[in-house]
Structure formats: C-alpha cells, structure tokens
Design an enzyme around this catalytic site. Sequence first.
Site, PDB file in Angstrom:
ATOM      1  N   GLY A 120      36.493 -25.420 -17.097  1.00  0.00           N
ATOM      2  CA  GLY A 120      35.637 -25.125 -18.251  1.00  0.00           C
ATOM      3  C   GLY A 120      35.323 -23.637 -18.314  1.00  0.00           C
ATOM      4  N   ASP A 166      36.127 -30.115  -6.038  1.00  0.00           N
ATOM      5  CA  ASP A 166      36.939 -31.279  -6.418  1.00  0.00           C
ATOM      6  C   ASP A 166      38.445 -31.100  -6.235  1.00  0.00           C
ATOM      7  OD1 ASP A 166      34.496 -32.250  -7.214  1.00  0.00           O
ATOM      8  OD2 ASP A 166      34.766 -31.661  -9.312  1.00  0.00           O
ATOM      9  N   ARG A 292      28.044 -51.998   4.274  1.00  0.00           N
ATOM     10  CA  ARG A 292      27.065 -50.992   3.843  1.00  0.00           C
ATOM     11  C   ARG A 292      27.731 -49.963   2.935  1.00  0.00           C
ATOM     12  NH1 ARG A 292      22.738 -51.938   7.610  1.00  0.00           N
ATOM     13  NH2 ARG A 292      23.248 -54.108   8.093  1.00  0.00           N
ATOM     14  N   HIS A 298      25.271 -34.786  -2.970  1.00  0.00           N
ATOM     15  CA  HIS A 298      25.284 -33.325  -2.887  1.00  0.00           C
ATOM     16  C   HIS A 298      25.464 -32.749  -1.496  1.00  0.00           C
ATOM     17  CE1 HIS A 298      24.349 -33.488  -7.078  1.00  0.00           C
ATOM     18  NE2 HIS A 298      24.587 -32.193  -7.129  1.00  0.00           N
ATOM     19  N   ARG A 472      51.537 -28.408  30.804  1.00  0.00           N
ATOM     20  CA  ARG A 472      52.140 -27.149  30.418  1.00  0.00           C
ATOM     21  C   ARG A 472      53.532 -26.959  31.032  1.00  0.00           C
ATOM     22  NH1 ARG A 472      49.302 -22.451  28.698  1.00  0.00           N
ATOM     23  NH2 ARG A 472      47.338 -23.025  27.769  1.00  0.00           N
ATOM     24  N   ARG A 516      22.386  -4.953  16.987  1.00  0.00           N
ATOM     25  CA  ARG A 516      23.093  -5.585  18.096  1.00  0.00           C
ATOM     26  C   ARG A 516      24.559  -5.780  17.721  1.00  0.00           C
ATOM     27  NH1 ARG A 516      20.069 -10.183  21.079  1.00  0.00           N
ATOM     28  NH2 ARG A 516      19.102  -8.344  21.976  1.00  0.00           N
ATOM     29  N   HIS A 611      37.214 -22.700  26.623  1.00  0.00           N
ATOM     30  CA  HIS A 611      37.884 -23.940  26.249  1.00  0.00           C
ATOM     31  C   HIS A 611      37.230 -24.732  25.132  1.00  0.00           C
ATOM     32  CE1 HIS A 611      40.520 -23.133  29.546  1.00  0.00           C
ATOM     33  NE2 HIS A 611      41.296 -24.078  29.061  1.00  0.00           N
TER      34      HIS A 611
HETATM   35  P1  ADP Z   1      33.366 -25.896 -14.855  1.00  0.00           P
HETATM   36  O1  ADP Z   1      33.652 -24.438 -15.027  1.00  0.00           O
HETATM   37  O2  ADP Z   1      32.957 -26.223 -13.458  1.00  0.00           O
HETATM   38  O3  ADP Z   1      34.495 -26.743 -15.370  1.00  0.00           O
HETATM   39  P2  ADP Z   1      31.776 -26.412 -17.246  1.00  0.00           P
HETATM   40  O4  ADP Z   1      32.881 -27.124 -17.935  1.00  0.00           O
HETATM   41  O5  ADP Z   1      30.409 -26.982 -17.342  1.00  0.00           O
HETATM   42  O6  ADP Z   1      32.039 -26.229 -15.686  1.00  0.00           O
HETATM   43  O7  ADP Z   1      31.736 -24.919 -17.797  1.00  0.00           O
HETATM   44  C1  ADP Z   1      30.790 -23.980 -17.351  1.00  0.00           C
HETATM   45  C2  ADP Z   1      30.381 -23.083 -18.488  1.00  0.00           C
HETATM   46  O8  ADP Z   1      31.540 -22.405 -19.014  1.00  0.00           O
HETATM   47  C3  ADP Z   1      29.797 -23.792 -19.691  1.00  0.00           C
HETATM   48  O9  ADP Z   1      28.438 -24.058 -19.546  1.00  0.00           O
HETATM   49  C4  ADP Z   1      30.045 -22.792 -20.794  1.00  0.00           C
HETATM   50  O10 ADP Z   1      29.100 -21.768 -20.773  1.00  0.00           O
HETATM   51  C5  ADP Z   1      31.397 -22.200 -20.433  1.00  0.00           C
HETATM   52  N1  ADP Z   1      32.471 -22.910 -21.144  1.00  0.00           N
HETATM   53  C6  ADP Z   1      33.098 -24.054 -20.805  1.00  0.00           C
HETATM   54  N2  ADP Z   1      34.027 -24.386 -21.734  1.00  0.00           N
HETATM   55  C7  ADP Z   1      33.982 -23.458 -22.688  1.00  0.00           C
HETATM   56  C8  ADP Z   1      34.674 -23.241 -23.933  1.00  0.00           C
HETATM   57  N3  ADP Z   1      35.628 -24.070 -24.347  1.00  0.00           N
HETATM   58  N4  ADP Z   1      34.337 -22.159 -24.657  1.00  0.00           N
HETATM   59  C9  ADP Z   1      33.399 -21.302 -24.239  1.00  0.00           C
HETATM   60  N5  ADP Z   1      32.711 -21.448 -23.098  1.00  0.00           N
HETATM   61  C10 ADP Z   1      32.982 -22.500 -22.329  1.00  0.00           C
END
Ligand code: ADP
Length: 733
Positions: A120, A166, A292, A298, A472, A516, A611
């Site tokens: 993103g 990821d 379980r 996180h 060895r 140090r 070791h």
């Molecule tokens: P990641 O980078 O981990 O995939 P996100 O998809 O939430 O996380 O993107 C992080 C930030 O990058 C967003 O909050 C936004 O500010 C910016 N961003 C993501 N996609 C776009 C896009 N198509 N155009 C402009 N800014 C973007």
Amino acid sequence: MDHQPKFFENLSGTGKAIGVLTSGGDAQGMNAAVRAVVRMGIYVKAKVYFVYEGYQGMVDGGDNIVEVSWESVSSILQVGGTVIGSARCKSFRTREGRLQAAYNLVQRGITNLCVIGGDGSLTGANLFREEWSGLLEELAQKGKIDEEAVKKYAYLNIVGMVGSIDNDFCGTDMTIGTDSALHRIIEVVDAIMTTAQSHQRTFVLEVMGRHCGYLALVSALACGADWVFIPEYPPEEGWEDSMCVKLSENRARKKRLNIIIVAEGAIDCHNKPITSEKVKDLVVQRLGFDTRVTILGHVQRGGTPSAFDRILASRMGVEAVLALLEATPATPACVVSLSGNQAVRLPLMECVQMTQEVQKAMDEGRFVEAVRLRGRSFENNLNTYKLLSHKKPDAELPKTNFNVAVLNVGAPAAGMNAAVRAAVRVGITEGHKMFAVIDGFEGFARGKIKEISWGDVGGWTGQGGSILGTKRTLPAKYLEKIADQMRTNNINALMVIGGFETCDRIKQSASGTKRRVFIIETMGGYCGYLANMGALAAGADAAYIFEEQFDIRELQANVEHLTEKMKTSIQRGLVLRNENCNENYTTDFIYQLYSEEGKGVFDCRKNVLGHMQQGGAPSPFDRNFGTKISAKAMQWISKKLKETYRKGKVFANTDDSVCLLGMRRRNLVFQPVAELKNETDFVHRIPKEQWWLKLRPLMKILAKYKTSYDVSDSGQLEHVAMHSPKEAEPGAI
Ligand code: ADP
C-alpha cells in the site's frame, strides 16, 4: 571477480536531500533500515531528513520533517518497531493531501524519498512520483512556489524497501521483519511443546500474515507441525476426515503432542474462512483430544529484531541510497529486495502488480496460480512441507533397492538435526532404505550404523546439537574400515552434513553503559564470518578477522576512532574479534591495548563467547535452511543413483560423484569436491574467496570510518538495468 574493488568515489550526494519514512504496519528491523539510510546518506554528503509518522507527517509538515545527524540514529539498531513512527494516512490518498506533501518537501529541497512500508505504502509512493511534476505546476499556479523551484525540483526519485512481517511482497525472498516474527513464533512453539509433552495435548496455533500464508507455512516447516492451513493452499474437500485420521495415527505412534498451525487468512476451497476455533471444535468433537488454542497476535511484531533482519535492513538501506544517487528521470521507481543472498533492485510497480495478482488469483479460486505467483521459494516451502509432514502408505512408495547413509561430521551446529530429518524422510519417499551413522567417520569405521525410519526423526527439527553424534575426526585414517562398512552394509550413497567451521548466527546487543568499550571474541576458526556479520548486526565499531589482516596502524586508528566517539553523545564502543584472526594480537592483547590507550577516556570489558555460540535451539532460518537444502541433496542423490546404476552396480567414478551443495549468490549449486579443492585454503579451513567480504565496507561506513565504499551490494552500479521480479527468483530456497 566478485569483490574486486570498483571505487565509486564519484558518486556524490552533495546538494541532494533525502527524506526517509516508515509507513503502514510496523516491523522489526525498520530502524536498522532508517539508520543505514541516514548514515549512508550523510556518508555521501547528502542531507537526510526524518519524516515522522509516515505520510501523515509529510502532509502535516512542520516539526514532522527534520534534518538529522549521524548521532540521531545511534542505539536504534536493536530496537523493534520504528522510532520515527508509522501511521495510516487518509489524506495522502487524496490529491489535495499529496499536493500539501509536495509543498512540504519542496520547501526543504527534498527530491529523494526512501519509503519503508508494505505494498500500500509503495503504491502511494509511486503515484506521488507520477504526479510530482503536475503537483509542482499546481503549486506554482497557486503562487505557493516560483517557476524556478518547479525547474529545480522537477524530478522526484523514489526507492522502496519492504517492511512487513507477513513476507507478502512479490520480488523479494524476505521482507524486513519476517525473520524476527518467525523467531517470536518459534519461541512460543518451543515453549508450548515442553508443556504439551507433559499432558498429551493438541495445540492450535494461529499466526499473523493477513492474506499471506508464509509465516504459517514456514513455522510449520520449522517445528514439524502435523497440519497447516494457509490461504494459498486450501485443504481438499473432506479435509476434516483426513486431518483427524492423521492426528489419531500420530497419537497411535506414541506422539504425545499435536501441533496445528492456522494462518489468520486461512480459507477452504470455497473461500470460507477456517478459524482456529473451528479447527479446535472439530478435534474436540471428533477425537475428544484435550485441545487448546493460542493466538499469537502482536507478540509477533514485538521484541528485538533478529540478526538477519538487522543485516538485511542495513544492506537494503545502503543500497537504497545508492539507487537514489544513480536515479535519472528515466529510471522507474525501484524497490530494493533480496534474491538468494544478494540485494537486487526491481521495478516497484511490477512487484506491486504481481503482489496484487496473488490476491486476485485467490479470490477467483485459482490457487495453483496463487502459489506460483508467490514465487519459487514459497512453492518450494510448500512442496517441502508436503513431502516431509506425511508419510505415504508403504504400498504407494516406490522401491529402489538403494541403501543411503547419513552422517554428521565436524562441530555440532544448530540445524543439523533438521537436515538429517529431511534427508531420512525424502530418502524414504524416494524408495531408499535409509541408514544413520553414529559419531561421524569414527563411528562409521567402528560399525556404528543402523537403519532409521520415518518416525525415528520425528520432532528433530527444533533440537540443537547433533542427535546422531558427531566427531571432528577426519576420515583419512579410517578409509579402509569405512570402505568395509560400506561394503558390508551395501551402502550406495552417503550424505555428509557438517563442515569446516559450522556456525550459527550470534546475537550481541550493546548495553546502556557510558564510556565503555566491549571487546567480544567470537568463534569460527579462521573464518571471520561470525565476527563480521555479528558486527554488522550489532552496529559494532570494528571487527578483526583473519581474512583482512590488520597491523598496529589499524589498531591505533581504531583506538583514535573510539576516543573521538566518546566525545560525541554516543559514549559506547563494541569491537568483535574472531578467535584466530591473529596469533599475536590476541583478545587479551587488544583488551590491554585499548585499556591503556583509553585511560581517562573509556574503560574496557572483554567477553569470550565460547561454546554458547554452538548451543541452544536452532533459529527458524537454520531449521528451514537445513531442511530444504538437505531435501534437495537427497533428491539429487536419488537422481545420480538411478543415472549411474548399471548391471546391479552403482558407478561412482566421475567428478560429480562427490559434490557439495551450497548457496552461491542467487542459486543452489552442486559443486564437485574435486573443483572445490582449488578454491579452498586447507591450512586455515576456509574458502579462498569469501562472499561476505564485500559487506566489510558497509560495517565501517555505518560505524563512521573514513573508508571508501568499494562496491555496491547488488553489483548494479555500472549496469543500472533492473531485473524483472519474475527472473529475480533464486534457486528456490
Ligand atoms: P501497507 O503499506 O502496510 O500495505 P497500507 O495499505 O495501510 O499499509 O498503506 C499505508 C498508507 O499508504 C496508507 O494509509 C496511505 O496513506 C498510503 N497509501 C496506500 N495506498 C495508497 C494509494 N493507492 N494511493 C495513495 N496512498 C496510498
């Protein structure tokens, strides 16, 4: 030749300004990348700016964009998360927001951006770059900047680094943070295993990864899980029955513990989610096992970054600055990525598009395609998991009549047992009778050899040391006896796991003490790998190794460097010394020299790691590397056995009858040992050429030495042509 100095001193950042930001989800190792960008940037004489809080800070401007110094990034290498903050930013998705961001950058003369984030964030960066000239014109029209500024700052250069636990980005083998997340997961699995052993329990473990199954798949490989659910490979119809059959079969074999790993995005073949709760209910209802659920959450993002992530991010950060210096208006935005053990640059948008195609393929139920698009390394992980997790019924296995023996030699190393397990299981799947040799060549000569079965190696991946036992002793004085044993037991092939100086990676973090200098001695025989890489991972000031001889002048320069450093706000030093780097300049000598010369300025402490470096549980990397490389070796042995089998005999009389399998740059190579002889320094038990020596200048630059930066990690300085993400795949490791 790989690390022939190339001297690119003409690459100057004078007059350039670089902004660095972290965006999207945080990941361990992001700080190492930020540090490397800042220090490499300053090293090439550019100005470097932090952009705090991701794109939000870029849009808001003001105190969010500040010029930084060398010291600003001190002591962040070992810190998880990102110290410059990360945020999701809605306004950057709008043109108005980006207009404001452009204004803030131009005000400071910043036309180079390093963006560390997920797909993103990188998509956003690319869009910003494409719009850049239009944004500047609009700013000029509105009277916010003048025409001269439009011309002067006409081009925006972008380089991306993928920070994401990821590992969901196409084009790179590893993203920054993935290895640390695997460490966290494996720590939990190892801890759970000890309690679960006592109670005969089934554990369902849910791991992160959004829509990517990498963390789940590799964790499953690293702990030998009974079953794994990932989005790219939904289980076949009727999986509920087959999973329960498998779990009860394992119980019947006296296995006290079952582990099932569920990726958070796991789905079935109808695209319906498979949740950890659902899996648990199924096991309880059908089998009545005490079950379980543990959801890691996180914790996986937390903790200190692993040595691997620190080194990866440092290499990437340096490479990113070089990419910015070389960028021309014609070069597309690039992303620095890892292929095999090499840093490469790839066109950013091609990688983003491929990454998005994976999701599309999954949405449309084209799962084979999804796995293929994730890359050869992912595919190989999946195939290896399938191969090793479940034994086919005897009737379905081929029969070759070949006998293959496995043995460990040399010092014990974490990951050896994972390799033995993989060899035994792949061998059995290929139809061979598998034998284990106890206590290396010495044991072999004494006839300590026995058949080993699929179940015998269960649970071996996570164990440290060598379960088979290793010595060895060299085989030379036992050759005849070993030949006798080979004959009596009718052994057709031998797989030897071990080496000259085997090693695991070390962790060493600096302490908060002032004034140090710590002097740490590492193992490795004459091989300086551990000292050098440990130094890079810990942000050390110097690493003394055998491969790069040093003299009294160098020692003096180091002492002066540290004395200078004590005058800055960073009043701490770290020096690593490989055990055999020099017979006279011993650890004690260096300790005493530093103590004397540092009198009144700093004091010293020394520590010989010894070791403990060979001990402990193997890291996720070593488990998987051991597993996959060994599986590959056994498949190769099978192929060779078939090829050389004539009239009831196996002919092993060619050069490639004895090969060493190893990773070379981006490929896995089977190299005849006869050839290897010419490349080996037998006296010191090291290769004549060491690939990691090219990383030496990196450590020095990041520690502020006046050294010349000889060579780009990717070797791309002369030929800027980028690879395509498709061809950037390494030898599927
Ligand atoms: P990641 O980078 O981990 O995939 P996100 O998809 O939430 O996380 O993107 C992080 C930030 O990058 C967003 O909050 C936004 O500010 C910016 N961003 C993501 N996609 C776009 C896009 N198509 N155009 C402009 N800014 C973007």
